[in-house]
Motif scaffolding. Sequence first.
Motif, PDB file in Angstrom:
ATOM      1  N   GLY A   1       8.729 -11.660  -5.033  1.00 41.00           N
ATOM      2  CA  GLY A   1       9.158 -11.325  -6.389  1.00 41.00           C
ATOM      3  C   GLY A   1       8.057 -10.788  -7.279  1.00 41.00           C
ATOM      4  N   THR A   2       7.098 -10.052  -6.710  1.00 40.51           N
ATOM      5  CA  THR A   2       6.013  -9.504  -7.534  1.00 40.51           C
ATOM      6  C   THR A   2       6.476  -8.348  -8.415  1.00 40.51           C
ATOM      7  N   THR A   3       7.539  -7.688  -8.039  1.00 38.28           N
ATOM      8  CA  THR A   3       8.136  -6.488  -8.668  1.00 38.28           C
ATOM      9  C   THR A   3       7.351  -5.207  -8.384  1.00 38.28           C
ATOM     10  N   ASN A   4       6.041  -5.301  -8.102  1.00 33.45           N
ATOM     11  CA  ASN A   4       5.260  -4.054  -8.029  1.00 33.45           C
ATOM     12  C   ASN A   4       4.239  -3.995  -6.900  1.00 33.45           C
ATOM     13  N   ALA A   5       4.302  -4.915  -5.934  1.00 39.09           N
ATOM     14  CA  ALA A   5       3.258  -4.966  -4.907  1.00 39.09           C
ATOM     15  C   ALA A   5       3.160  -3.666  -4.118  1.00 39.09           C
ATOM     16  N   THR A   6       4.297  -3.086  -3.757  1.00 36.95           N
ATOM     17  CA  THR A   6       4.262  -1.876  -2.928  1.00 36.95           C
ATOM     18  C   THR A   6       3.674  -0.684  -3.683  1.00 36.95           C
ATOM     19  N   ASP A   7       3.713  -0.729  -5.010  1.00 36.11           N
ATOM     20  CA  ASP A   7       3.121   0.349  -5.813  1.00 36.11           C
ATOM     21  C   ASP A   7       1.677   0.045  -6.191  1.00 36.11           C
ATOM     22  N   THR A   8       1.341  -1.254  -6.293  1.00 34.27           N
ATOM     23  CA  THR A   8       0.009  -1.650  -6.769  1.00 34.27           C
ATOM     24  C   THR A   8      -1.014  -1.722  -5.641  1.00 34.27           C
ATOM     25  N   LEU A   9      -0.577  -2.193  -4.473  1.00 36.33           N
ATOM     26  CA  LEU A   9      -1.488  -2.380  -3.344  1.00 36.33           C
ATOM     27  C   LEU A   9      -1.435  -1.161  -2.420  1.00 36.33           C
ATOM     28  N   THR A  10      -2.547  -0.871  -1.769  1.00 35.24           N
ATOM     29  CA  THR A  10      -2.633   0.325  -0.930  1.00 35.24           C
ATOM     30  C   THR A  10      -3.082  -0.022   0.479  1.00 35.24           C
ATOM     31  N   ASP A  11      -2.658   0.769   1.441  1.00 35.38           N
ATOM     32  CA  ASP A  11      -3.020   0.552   2.846  1.00 35.38           C
ATOM     33  C   ASP A  11      -4.531   0.433   3.018  1.00 35.38           C
ATOM     34  N   GLY A  12      -4.934  -0.579   3.783  1.00 37.27           N
ATOM     35  CA  GLY A  12      -6.343  -0.754   4.093  1.00 37.27           C
ATOM     36  C   GLY A  12      -7.140  -1.500   3.047  1.00 37.27           C
ATOM     37  N   GLN A  13      -6.545  -1.759   1.892  1.00 34.68           N
ATOM     38  CA  GLN A  13      -7.242  -2.462   0.811  1.00 34.68           C
ATOM     39  C   GLN A  13      -7.519  -3.913   1.217  1.00 34.68           C
ATOM     40  N   GLN A  14      -8.738  -4.380   1.008  1.00 33.94           N
ATOM     41  CA  GLN A  14      -9.108  -5.758   1.315  1.00 33.94           C
ATOM     42  C   GLN A  14      -8.673  -6.663   0.158  1.00 33.94           C
ATOM     43  N   VAL A  15      -7.917  -7.722   0.496  1.00 33.25           N
ATOM     44  CA  VAL A  15      -7.388  -8.595  -0.554  1.00 33.25           C
ATOM     45  C   VAL A  15      -7.450 -10.061  -0.119  1.00 33.25           C
ATOM     46  N   THR A  16      -7.324 -10.921  -1.113  1.00 35.47           N
ATOM     47  CA  THR A  16      -7.154 -12.355  -0.898  1.00 35.47           C
ATOM     48  C   THR A  16      -5.818 -12.764  -1.497  1.00 35.47           C
ATOM     49  N   VAL A  17      -4.992 -13.420  -0.686  1.00 40.12           N
ATOM     50  CA  VAL A  17      -3.675 -13.878  -1.121  1.00 40.12           C
ATOM     51  C   VAL A  17      -3.756 -15.388  -1.342  1.00 40.12           C
ATOM     52  N   SER A  18      -3.614 -15.818  -2.595  1.00 37.89           N
ATOM     53  CA  SER A  18      -3.763 -17.243  -2.915  1.00 37.89           C
ATOM     54  C   SER A  18      -2.439 -17.837  -3.382  1.00 37.89           C
ATOM     55  N   CYS A  19      -1.982 -18.849  -2.649  1.00 33.56           N
ATOM     56  CA  CYS A  19      -0.804 -19.641  -3.047  1.00 33.56           C
ATOM     57  C   CYS A  19      -1.229 -21.059  -3.430  1.00 33.56           C
ATOM     58  N   ALA A  20      -2.517 -21.238  -3.715  1.00 37.85           N
ATOM     59  CA  ALA A  20      -3.079 -22.568  -3.939  1.00 37.85           C
ATOM     60  C   ALA A  20      -3.237 -22.921  -5.403  1.00 37.85           C
ATOM     61  N   GLU A  21      -2.603 -22.133  -6.289  1.00 33.69           N
ATOM     62  CA  GLU A  21      -2.813 -22.347  -7.724  1.00 33.69           C
ATOM     63  C   GLU A  21      -1.525 -22.690  -8.446  1.00 33.69           C
ATOM     64  N   GLY A  22      -0.592 -23.340  -7.749  1.00 30.12           N
ATOM     65  CA  GLY A  22       0.657 -23.737  -8.375  1.00 30.12           C
ATOM     66  C   GLY A  22       1.805 -22.834  -7.974  1.00 30.12           C
ATOM     67  N   ASP A  23       2.818 -22.740  -8.851  1.00 33.73           N
ATOM     68  CA  ASP A  23       4.009 -21.950  -8.554  1.00 33.73           C
ATOM     69  C   ASP A  23       3.729 -20.458  -8.459  1.00 33.73           C
ATOM     70  N   THR A  24       2.726 -20.004  -9.164  1.00 30.94           N
ATOM     71  CA  THR A  24       2.413 -18.569  -9.176  1.00 30.94           C
ATOM     72  C   THR A  24       1.389 -18.245  -8.102  1.00 30.94           C
ATOM     73  N   GLY A  25       1.730 -17.290  -7.252  1.00 30.11           N
ATOM     74  CA  GLY A  25       0.796 -16.804  -6.250  1.00 30.11           C
ATOM     75  C   GLY A  25       0.160 -15.516  -6.737  1.00 30.11           C
ATOM     76  N   THR A  26      -1.111 -15.308  -6.411  1.00 30.73           N
ATOM     77  CA  THR A  26      -1.833 -14.147  -6.915  1.00 30.73           C
ATOM     78  C   THR A  26      -2.535 -13.424  -5.770  1.00 30.73           C
ATOM     79  N   VAL A  27      -2.449 -12.103  -5.795  1.00 33.09           N
ATOM     80  CA  VAL A  27      -3.217 -11.266  -4.871  1.00 33.09           C
ATOM     81  C   VAL A  27      -4.459 -10.787  -5.620  1.00 33.09           C
ATOM     82  N   TYR A  28      -5.635 -11.138  -5.080  1.00 32.04           N
ATOM     83  CA  TYR A  28      -6.906 -10.757  -5.698  1.00 32.04           C
ATOM     84  C   TYR A  28      -7.562  -9.625  -4.907  1.00 32.04           C
ATOM     85  N   ALA A  29      -8.307  -8.796  -5.609  1.00 30.78           N
ATOM     86  CA  ALA A  29      -9.067  -7.737  -4.951  1.00 30.78           C
ATOM     87  C   ALA A  29     -10.223  -8.339  -4.164  1.00 30.78           C
TER      88      ALA A  29
END
Length: 802
Positions: free
Chosen positions: A436-464
């Motif tokens: 339910g990010t609404t914009n991940a496919t437009d915001t993130l790009t192929d090959g981009q290195q990211v960290t996916v964190s689900c450890a901060e409560g109900d909200t999950g965040t993708v970090y650069a």
Amino acid sequence: MTRTDDFVIWFPDLGRGDVGVVGGKNASLGELINNLGKAGVQVPCGFATTADAYREFLSMGGLREVIAEQVARLHHGVDLAEVGWTIRQAMVAADLPAGVARAVTGAYRALGAALGRTDPDVAVRSSATAEDLPEASFAGQQESFLGVHGEQDLLAACKRCYASLFTDRAIHYREDLGFDHLKVALSVGVQQMVRSDLAGAGVMFSIDTETGFPRTVLINASWGLGETVVGGMVDPDEYLVFKPLLDESSRHPILSRTCGRKQCKIIYADGSSGARTRMVDTDDAERATYVLDDEEILTLARWATAIEGHYGVAMDMKWAKDGRTGALFVVQARPETVQARREAALLRSYRLRTGGEPLTSGLAIGDAIATGSVCVLRSAAEIDRFTPGAVLVTEITDPDWEPIMKRAAAIVTDHGGRTSHAAIVSRELGVPAIVGTTNATDTLTDGQQVTVSCAEGDTGTVYAGILDYEERELDLADVPDTHTRVMLNLANPAAAFRWWRLPADGVGLARIEFVVNNHVKIHPMALIHFAQTDETVRRQIAELTRGYDDKPEYFVERLAHGVARIAASRWPDPVIVRMSDFKTNEYAKLVGGEAYEPTEENPMIGWRGASRYYSDGYRDGFALECRAIRRVREDMGLRNVIVMIPFCRTVEEADQVLQTMSEHGLTRGRDGLEVYVMAEIPANIILAELFAERFDGFSIGSNDLTQLTLGVDRDSAALAQLFDERNPAVTRSIQHLIATAHAQHRKVGLCGQRPSDDPDFARILVQAGIDSISVTPDSFLTVKQNVAGAERERAENGDEMP
């Protein structure tokens, strides 16, 4: 079990022991009808074809040989898609045996007679005989067909259900699990059609899906047919209900309500195109309106609790609301399979060691952290591009995606809620996901290195970037017992359920200001005076409070829901909720806050804590805090909440605060309400006897007490060597407070990190006879061990615990 014949059985003649005859889904419907009707649970009437009917179909049509031949070709390297297509085509082209067709059409006519309609619309659902077993969930592998009308349409739908046992994904799934394709049979369930296209539908679990917390019911809802929720096509409404208080008719234990975007809905087509259903966009009113009202939420939650009680395990259920009558129905119930397999004695904890630039966020599924390269896929046709170990980013997923989902480091989707396909499968696979990010496919790009964190409560965040994080495994199998209560400091309501397995004695500190900062975000006075605020601020507030005509109600409801989640996580143990203790510079950072906060040279010892509650500049804001606490204690019934007053400088101020609270409906002693005070100012220690006359307990704030006792700014790097909670001036103050409070029959606790970092400090507290120590969850086991060691030492010295 009474049969119409060998090929059809009515739901009331079925029970959970008939999985081998009619599959898990249909057996469960019969079980519900027979055993939960007295509890008010409504299930659409209908019948099921038997496994014998399916086997008859295979034998009479020569299909068994076709299947065996095609599976052999698969094992010799023939493409899966070709094998699946060949089997399905053969099954759809074959005729149903006369006996099977006669049994199905006869039962259909009888169902129509019972409903008072000729050729009624029905739902036709697949139910595999290996489906929904705890060790292998086959859910979602086969097809369902809605709005089926007439005998010929029904017989065709039955064959299509049979053929769906050999979709590519179903074949792949069984191959992976080692199931013999010819030993799995399929039953077809034929049910009265619930017109949820005119109302709404969804999914519910009798457990928190992310943490396994067993005392809640999670309900997702959207307009139209329920496929949009399961398929992750929409961001649904989400309701969370506290089960232990459901039986109290005067209570409304709805812990939270989140209005989803509900972008579209599936309704019945007019038939002109040949399609049974069609998808349409929802309008603005539908998107801003909850699908269920409070009574409907509570009804479904009671049903979920009753179903769980009957089965004796956590349950995964689908529900639907008939738009013609307003009636609610349960249309499917099966055991929950993910949390049931978690090892109860082990608790894994993840924490980011470094911060990063947030790229997108959504609902966190699971509580893990993962890193990798982004792979954006627009459809399942592109899955050959996926590299194992990448972060899968897509709009939504369905069963066609499962072969690569299990190879992903993490999954991120644009759409979907906690009960969408992506969420369910990622939980089952143990892969962290953000939906339910609404914009991940437009915001993130192929090959981009990211960290996916689900450890901060109900909200999950993708970090650069690839961020540093730690993973800890906590073993709960051997936690020592202690006389001193070890409690938790919980700041984030969204993460409260994560720690329910810890054998803590309650919550020693829950900070209201954290809930306000993260879940409300708006200064309460700006909400109260919304019409008079600056135009730019008004726009910000209007965006955050969509759906709330009463702006102060937004503050009350959001704060109440945050506090309620924390209180529910430890029920019935005490949960001490500290009223707001923002400093003026922190309040000013809230939306609209600058207009209501003065500029202070030293906010640390300025207008904070108790001094705000009765002053003209914040009295009305404090009234909203009191309304939220009353809602938690009185409306929801969570009376384990204890109120705590911070930074109370004088006994006269204590009297003013207690009077102000009483004016707002929170009277100490009424309905068991206890009020504590923070002991963080030397005056609280020196006049402890007088404060004990006004409060039911003390909680030592060791940071402020040390700062004000030693005259050391706790944030000063230059004075860091002087800031020491074990300084005799501080420890003697603590010892004096405990002795004085105990003489007045008052409890004393301490909330802080020092006992986990310093076993000697824990020893000092235990020797002084402190009643409780409250620490962050990841420090709990360390402190528990430190306290147990100090208590053993005290016992060896001949001192009894008080």
